[in-house]
Scaffold this active site. Structure first.
Site, short mmCIF file in Angstrom:
data_model
loop_
_atom_site.label_atom_id
_atom_site.label_comp_id
_atom_site.label_asym_id
_atom_site.label_seq_id
_atom_site.Cartn_x
_atom_site.Cartn_y
_atom_site.Cartn_z
N ASP A 115 -0.42 -7.52 1.36
CA ASP A 115 0.16 -6.17 1.41
C ASP A 115 1.69 -6.28 1.50
O ASP A 115 2.31 -6.05 2.54
CB ASP A 115 -0.42 -5.43 2.61
CG ASP A 115 -0.06 -3.95 2.59
OD1 ASP A 115 0.47 -3.48 1.54
OD2 ASP A 115 -0.30 -3.27 3.60
N HIS A 137 0.81 -1.22 0.00
CA HIS A 137 0.00 0.00 0.00
C HIS A 137 0.84 1.27 0.00
O HIS A 137 0.35 2.36 -0.25
CB HIS A 137 -1.01 -0.01 1.17
CG HIS A 137 -0.43 0.28 2.53
ND1 HIS A 137 -0.15 -0.71 3.45
CD2 HIS A 137 -0.08 1.46 3.11
CE1 HIS A 137 0.36 -0.14 4.55
NE2 HIS A 137 0.39 1.18 4.36
N SER A 197 4.32 2.22 8.23
CA SER A 197 3.84 1.27 7.23
C SER A 197 4.97 0.79 6.33
O SER A 197 5.77 1.58 5.82
CB SER A 197 2.79 1.94 6.34
OG SER A 197 1.55 1.89 6.95
#
Ligand code: NAG
Ligand code: NAG
Ligand code: NAG
Length: 707
Positions: free
Chosen positions: A550, A496, A654
């Site tokens: 992901d 992402h 992230s």
């Protein structure tokens, strides 16, 4: 007078030289007659005929008719025959008449090849009937010179040995073993000369062992094949007349001259045999000379030939000459081989092979080469390692080198040998004889600095330098994210980070920073070049509610060189299990508890959460929030965190790593990728991570396909 050959006049019409021809070549026969014969001859006559036949013949005269007035002593008329003014005979009268002197039928032989006739008549002729005169025929008669008595001038016989009479002449020849001298008359013992081309032979003076004849000029030539040399071996009985002088014998009248090309001829004489006489030549000329006096008993020799020799080659350092003979002769070949580890050098250049032939001049056609030690050249460089010299110098034969890797960031593949020797084939070879150098593989998950108390104390803090060297700061289109180093050209992150609204960002927008714990400092560095972006192909997060798969890989343009501040994480084995409650560490430059962006790299220690518990937590979040879409928890994810909250990964983290440490190897391995969460650090909520162990084969394949 040319009446002898009336035809000559005819001939003269066409051949102008005939006069001289006729004069110079006397006829072999002819006719002579008194004037007007067969009419009576005139009175008061005095006529002369000079007859001749070619040299070497006698002239024979035969009268066919003679009728001259007879008188006592041929007083009145007469035909006188003379040879060199010497009267041979005088004729008159008729055949069978009592008066006068008639030649009858007997021919008359001149001592030489000439004869003169003179006819004289007086002016009266008392007899009534006249006399007719004469007619005679003459011819050349061969002389047998050989049977002539020896001349009186004591010059010896015409031929000293054998005389052959020939028409008009004679020839001398000699008995076997003798030869005719240039005077064509006398014989001398044959020199037995000529050319001797056999490999060996015997020569001696003429008549040997009898004394040598006088007046010899004998030549002997020994001429054998080039490449051989002649050696003369005189027998002991050697005697050539000499004049004794202070400086030894002087070969004044008799001598044997030995001539060797390119050398001063040498005259031999005296009573001492020269014995063995090497000439070093394939041709030798001998000239034996005696004059007309003195005594030489003569000489004899046996000659032999030897092949020309070349000097034995000197020994070669670190090499060998083959074959090894005590002597080397014409046409022999030698070769030179160097010992293993040495190479043939000639005139400063390396040569493949060497062979030289002994030539007919006794010289080798090539000078000897040298053997120089070989070298293997500079050993190949080892990436992320080096080479050290153990023994030997200048990379020469049998030098030993050792490869090493830059510890502790790289290590040799297990079992790899590191020692290499310069082999005879000029390559560096290990003890298995392979020339392939080892490679240094990065050491993963072993920082040089450790966070003290890890796995005992749960809590987040600033990460000390070099404790999390796999940490990557990502900047994607201005937004911050995390990632981890998993190979020297590979970075792993969350998909992402790279996919926005279902679209892969341009690789140019992705900035990758490594090597520091200070975000500001990092941001000032030149980002690492990105070759390609590889989000997981099944990642589809259209409405920000599906974080399945992901994960993403980033390939770097240049390989990283690992060092204390940059090291890769280990990857787990496929389907590795994550122990519930095991403490892992998550790190990042993300949002702190006070909602500010961290400048320093921070870490938190969090345990792996049981799947049920995590699912419950998600369900609870779903129930509490009707407006927000809560993503689905899949088997490709896992949760970490503490139920009381306050500790979590958050936005900006992230893509960063959640690492677990192997209890045996003490290495950190990439267990999760920071993926999503419902809020940050809230009570009863956990962070959700991509389960890396599910993606090992995809990671492998992606790396393989993009080498
Ligand atoms: C030379 O000749 C003699 C005999 O005359 C002989 O004994 C001797 O061996 C010969 N030498 C050589 C080298 O042939
Ligand atoms: C890992 O799990 C997947 C899915 O359960 C399975 O297909 C695969 O064979 C497993 N791999 C190994 C090495 O166990
Ligand atoms: C991935 O590659 C490494 C070496 O390249 C290999 O050891 C490992 O078994 C591979 N794993 C899978 C799941 O293919």
């Amino acid at each position: 007078m040319d009446w002898i050959h009336p035809f000559n006049w005819l001939l003269c019409v066409s051949v102008c030289e005939c006069w001289r021809l006729a004069r110079s070549l006397p006829a072999l026969h002819g006719v002579v007659q008194s004037p007007q014969f067969p009419q009576p001859y005139p009175a008061a006559l005095s006529q002369q005929w000079d007859l001749s036949v070619p040299e070497g013949y006698q002239l024979q005269l035969s009268f066919t008719h003679l009728d001259i007035e007879p008188s006592a002593d041929c007083y009145y008329d007469s035909l006188t025959v003379l040879y060199d003014k010497k009267v041979l005979a005088g004729f008159c009268g008729q055949e069978n008449s009592a008066d006068g002197h008639h030649p009858g039928n007997r021919p008359l032989l001149s001592p030489g090849n000439r004869l003169t006739l003179v006819l004289q008549t007086d002016d009266t002729n008392p007899e009534p009937h006249q006399h007719l005169g004469f007619s005679a025929h003459y011819q050349a008669k061969d002389i047998d010179e050989c049977s002539a008595p020896d001349p009186e001038d004591s010059s010896g016989p015409l031929c000293s040995q054998i005389c052959h009479n020939t028409l008009g002449s004679y020839m001398c020849s000699c008995r076997h073993g003798y030869e005719l001298r240039p005077d064509q008359r006398t014989c001398v013992l044959s020199c037995g000369g000529g050319i001797f081309d056999e490999p060996e032979g015997t020569l001696s003076s003429p008549g040997y062992p009898d004394p040598s004849p006088h007046g010899l000029a004998c030549q002997y030539v020994i001429s054998v094949e080039p490449g051989f040399i002649v050696t003369l071996n005189f027998t002991d009985s050697f005697h050539i007349e000499h004049i004794g002088t202070q400086n030894g014998p002087s070969c004044l009248y008799h001598w044997l001259q030995v001539s060797i090309p390119d050398k001063e001829p040498q005259k031999l004489c005296g009573v001492r045999s020269p014995g063995l006489m090497p000439t070093n030549s394939y041709t030798v000329q001998l000239n034996y000379h005696t004059d007309w006096a003195g005594l030489s008993q003569g000489w004899s020799l046996h000659y032999t030939t030897q092949r020309v020799q070349c000097a034995p080659p000197s020994s070669i350092t670190n090499g060998r000459v083959t074959p090894n003979f005590p002597q080397y002769y014409y046409r022999d070949y030698i070769q030179v081989r160097c010992d293993p580890g040495y190479k043939l050098m000639m005139d400063g250049r390396e040569i493949k092979s060497y062979a030289s032939m002994c030539q007919k001049n006794g010289q080798w056609h090539l000078s000897l080469p040298e053997c120089h030690i070989i070298d293997c050249g500079e050993p190949e460089k080892l990436l992320n390692g080096g080479v050290r010299f153990i023994s030997g110098s200048q990379n020469q034969h049998l030098s030993v080198i050792q490869y090493y890797c830059n510890e502790p960031f790289y290590s040799l593949l297990g079992g790899a040998t590191v020692s290499y020797t310069c082999a005879a084939d000029r390559t560096w070879r290990d003890n298995l004889d392979t020339p392939v150098i080892p490679s240094c593989i990065p050491v993963c998950g072993q920082p040089t600095m450790s966070i003290s108390g890890f796995q005992r104390v749960m809590g987040g803090d600033k990460a000390p330098d070099k404790t999390i060297p796999w940490q990557v700061m990502l900047s994607v289109d201005g937004g911050r994210g995390g990632a981890m180093v998993i190979g020297d050209r590979w970075i792993m992150t969350a998909a992402h980070n790279l996919v926005q609204q279902d679209k892969l960002v341009l690789k140019e927008k992705v900035r990758v920073f490594v090597g520091d714990n200070d975000a500001e400092k990092l941001a000032k560095l030149t980002p690492l070049g990105v070759t390609s972006l590889h989000p997981h192909p099944e990642y589809k997060n259209t409405d920000s509610a599906n974080y399945n798969h992901d994960s993403a890989l980033i390939k770097l343009q240049q390989p990283l060189t690992f060092q204390a501040a940059i090291m890769p994480l280990c990857l787990p084995p496929e389907n590795a299990t994550y122990n519930i409650g095991q403490i892992g560490m998550v790190s990042g430059f993300g949002i702190k508890e006070d909602d500010t962006i961290a400048n320093d790299l921070r870490y938190i220690l969090l345990p792996v959460v049981k799947e049920d518990e995590c699912q419950d937590s998600v369900n609870r979040a779903k129930a509490a929030t009707s407006t927000k879409k809560i993503p689905v928890l899949t088997v490709n994810m896992f949760c970490a965190g503490v139920p009381e909250g306050g500790k979590d990964s958050c936005m900006g983290d992230s893509g960063g790593a959640y690492v677990l440490r192997d209890s045996i190897t003490k290495r950190f391995w990439a267990a999760g990728i920071v993926s999503w969460g419902v809020g940050c650090g809230q009570t009863g909520r956990y962070g959700v991570y991509t389960r890396v162990a599910k993606y090992i084969s995809w990671i492998n394949k992606t790396m393989e396909d993009n080498k």
